[in-house]
Design a protein around this motif. Structure first.
Motif, short mmCIF file in Angstrom:
data_model
loop_
_atom_site.label_atom_id
_atom_site.label_comp_id
_atom_site.label_asym_id
_atom_site.label_seq_id
_atom_site.Cartn_x
_atom_site.Cartn_y
_atom_site.Cartn_z
N ASN A 75 0.84 -1.20 0.00
CA ASN A 75 0.00 0.00 0.00
C ASN A 75 0.87 1.24 0.00
OD1 ASN A 75 0.13 1.22 2.94
ND2 ASN A 75 -0.02 -1.00 3.19
N GLN A 76 0.33 2.29 -0.61
CA GLN A 76 1.08 3.53 -0.79
C GLN A 76 1.26 4.28 0.52
OE1 GLN A 76 -0.70 6.28 -3.52
NE2 GLN A 76 1.12 7.56 -3.69
N TYR A 77 0.34 4.09 1.45
CA TYR A 77 0.45 4.79 2.74
C TYR A 77 1.75 4.43 3.46
CZ TYR A 77 -0.58 6.38 7.46
OH TYR A 77 -0.50 6.99 8.69
N ASP A 78 2.03 3.12 3.58
CA ASP A 78 3.25 2.69 4.25
C ASP A 78 4.50 3.14 3.50
OD1 ASP A 78 1.98 1.53 6.36
OD2 ASP A 78 1.97 -0.48 5.51
N ALA A 79 4.40 3.19 2.16
CA ALA A 79 5.54 3.64 1.37
C ALA A 79 5.84 5.11 1.64
CB ALA A 79 5.28 3.41 -0.11
N LEU A 80 4.82 5.93 1.74
CA LEU A 80 5.01 7.35 2.01
C LEU A 80 5.40 7.59 3.47
CD1 LEU A 80 1.98 8.86 0.04
CD2 LEU A 80 4.41 9.10 -0.53
N ARG A 81 4.87 6.81 4.36
CA ARG A 81 5.20 6.98 5.78
C ARG A 81 6.67 6.68 6.04
NH1 ARG A 81 3.58 9.88 10.08
NH2 ARG A 81 3.41 8.68 11.99
N ARG A 121 3.21 13.26 8.18
CA ARG A 121 1.77 13.03 8.08
C ARG A 121 1.43 12.63 6.65
NH1 ARG A 121 -2.32 15.43 11.01
NH2 ARG A 121 -0.82 15.31 12.71
N VAL A 122 0.55 11.66 6.47
CA VAL A 122 0.09 11.23 5.14
C VAL A 122 -1.41 11.46 5.05
CG1 VAL A 122 -0.14 9.29 3.55
CG2 VAL A 122 1.92 9.51 4.94
N LEU A 123 -1.82 12.23 4.04
CA LEU A 123 -3.23 12.53 3.83
C LEU A 123 -3.66 12.09 2.43
CD1 LEU A 123 -3.42 16.14 5.32
CD2 LEU A 123 -3.99 14.00 6.45
N GLU A 124 -4.96 11.85 2.30
CA GLU A 124 -5.50 11.43 1.01
C GLU A 124 -6.36 12.54 0.43
OE1 GLU A 124 -7.77 7.63 -1.08
OE2 GLU A 124 -7.78 7.84 1.09
N PHE A 125 -6.01 12.97 -0.79
CA PHE A 125 -6.77 13.98 -1.51
C PHE A 125 -7.82 13.29 -2.39
CE2 PHE A 125 -3.15 16.16 -0.08
CZ PHE A 125 -3.36 17.53 -0.18
N ASP A 126 -8.90 14.03 -2.68
CA ASP A 126 -9.93 13.45 -3.56
C ASP A 126 -9.41 13.41 -5.00
OD1 ASP A 126 -10.26 16.02 -4.65
OD2 ASP A 126 -11.82 16.52 -3.21
N ASN A 127 -10.20 12.84 -5.88
CA ASN A 127 -9.79 12.66 -7.27
C ASN A 127 -10.17 13.84 -8.16
OD1 ASN A 127 -8.63 10.09 -6.87
ND2 ASN A 127 -10.66 9.14 -6.94
N ILE A 128 -10.75 14.87 -7.57
CA ILE A 128 -11.13 16.05 -8.35
C ILE A 128 -9.96 17.03 -8.35
CG2 ILE A 128 -12.80 17.92 -8.59
CD1 ILE A 128 -14.78 16.23 -7.02
N VAL A 129 -9.39 17.29 -9.51
CA VAL A 129 -8.22 18.17 -9.61
C VAL A 129 -8.51 19.26 -10.64
CG1 VAL A 129 -6.61 16.36 -8.93
CG2 VAL A 129 -7.15 16.68 -11.35
N HIS A 130 -7.62 20.26 -10.67
CA HIS A 130 -7.72 21.38 -11.60
C HIS A 130 -7.49 20.90 -13.03
CE1 HIS A 130 -7.35 25.45 -13.10
NE2 HIS A 130 -6.15 25.16 -13.60
N GLY A 153 2.42 12.77 1.13
CA GLY A 153 3.12 12.91 2.39
C GLY A 153 3.55 14.34 2.66
N PHE A 154 3.55 14.71 3.94
CA PHE A 154 3.95 16.05 4.35
C PHE A 154 5.00 15.96 5.45
CE2 PHE A 154 -0.29 16.46 2.67
CZ PHE A 154 -0.24 17.62 1.91
N LYS A 189 9.89 18.41 10.59
CA LYS A 189 9.06 19.35 9.83
C LYS A 189 7.64 18.82 9.89
CE LYS A 189 8.76 21.76 5.40
NZ LYS A 189 9.37 21.91 4.05
N GLY A 190 6.81 19.50 10.66
CA GLY A 190 5.47 18.98 10.94
C GLY A 190 4.48 19.23 9.83
N PHE A 191 3.24 19.40 10.20
CA PHE A 191 2.18 19.59 9.21
C PHE A 191 1.23 20.68 9.69
CE2 PHE A 191 -2.27 18.73 8.10
CZ PHE A 191 -2.20 18.94 6.73
N SER A 192 0.86 21.54 8.77
CA SER A 192 -0.13 22.58 9.03
C SER A 192 -1.03 22.70 7.80
CB SER A 192 0.55 23.92 9.31
OG SER A 192 -0.41 24.97 9.36
N THR A 193 -2.33 22.85 8.02
CA THR A 193 -3.26 22.96 6.90
C THR A 193 -2.98 24.20 6.05
OG1 THR A 193 -4.83 24.07 8.38
CG2 THR A 193 -5.09 21.70 8.08
#
Length: 245
Positions: A75-81, A121-130, A153-154, A189-193
């Motif tokens: 899975n991609q999550y563990d790879a990014l983590r 931190r690893v977050l998942e974005f939706d599939n709607i892009v510009h 990943g951030f 280097k943490g994460f901020s929205t």
């Protein structure tokens, strides 16, 4: 506390990742939730104390490794983590000590731990892009900087600490000297929205800890002994951004 001496940062409070004592440096841990003696005068709710490890007569070593690499292939999550944690400790009796005046035996212990996370931190974005189509993007409420989808990943987190102790026994083991050195290097280097679309320019934390401790334990009789301890504890911290061309 470590070996009965405070390690709390007096300015920032707490201990944080810059005050981590590695796993194999801890031989015993005690925690008093209340009812402690007057020697802990500034403690409000609880007192915790880590007793550090020492060398023994026989040489011994310990090793421990934890990783998320096995899951990275599935899975991609563990790879990014990208979590990896290394622990190593070894020690024993120093040879040729008998030639040193007044010293009957000497022991050493060295241990360390290195932990790194490729992404804090690893977050998942939706599939709607510009897409560049104004009508489509406006209908999907997509902004021009929303151009990625899926997991992302951030930041990162990396901490290394090293502990070493030297023990000298004198006067038929009635007099014992312990010298220990402890160093922690933490970089995060943490994460901020606020930086969810680009983390360039986000603050990074550098925290370095140094501690030298010397203690003397003298046994006068079967019922009487005294202990003297002196320690130097320094924790440097810097928060800032990297220069970018």
């Amino acid at each position: 506390m470590i070996d009965g001496l405070y390690i709390r940062n007096p300015i920032y409070g707490g201990i944080g990742n810059g005050t981590r004592l590695n796993l194999f440096a801890v031989e015993e841990f005690d925690w008093q939730p209340g009812g402690f003696n007057a020697e802990y005068g500034d403690a409000m709710s609880a007192v915790s104390n880590m007793h550090t490890a020492s060398g023994k007569k026989q040489f011994r070593y310990r090793f421990k490794y934890e990783t998320s690499a096995l899951g990275a292939g599935f899975n991609q999550y563990d790879a990014l983590r990208g979590f990896n944690d290394y622990n190593l400790g070894f020690g024993g009796k120093l040879p040729l000590v008998g030639s040193i005046p007044l010293v009957e035996s000497a022991y050493y212990w060295v241990s360390g731990q290195h932990t790194d996370k490729q992404s804090y931190r690893v977050l998942e974005f939706d599939n709607i892009v510009h897409t560049g189509d104004l009508d489509t993007d406006r209908g999907n409420n997509v902004t021009p900087w929303d151009n990625e989808k899926g997991l992302r990943g951030f930041g990162f987190d990396e901490t290394t600490d090293i502990f070493a102790k030297l023990t000298l026994n004198m006067l038929d083991n009635k007099l014992r000297w312990n010298y220990s050195f402890w160093n922690v290097a933490a970089h995060r280097k943490g994460f901020s929205t606020r930086y969810i679309y680009s983390d360039i320019g986000q603050n990074e934390l550098f925290r370095d800890t140094y501690r030298h401790t010397l203690d003397l334990n003298h046994t006068l009789s079967n019922k009487t002994f005294y202990t003297l301890r002196i320690s130097n504890f320094i924790q440097d911290q810097f928060i800032g951004t990297r220069w970018e061309d």
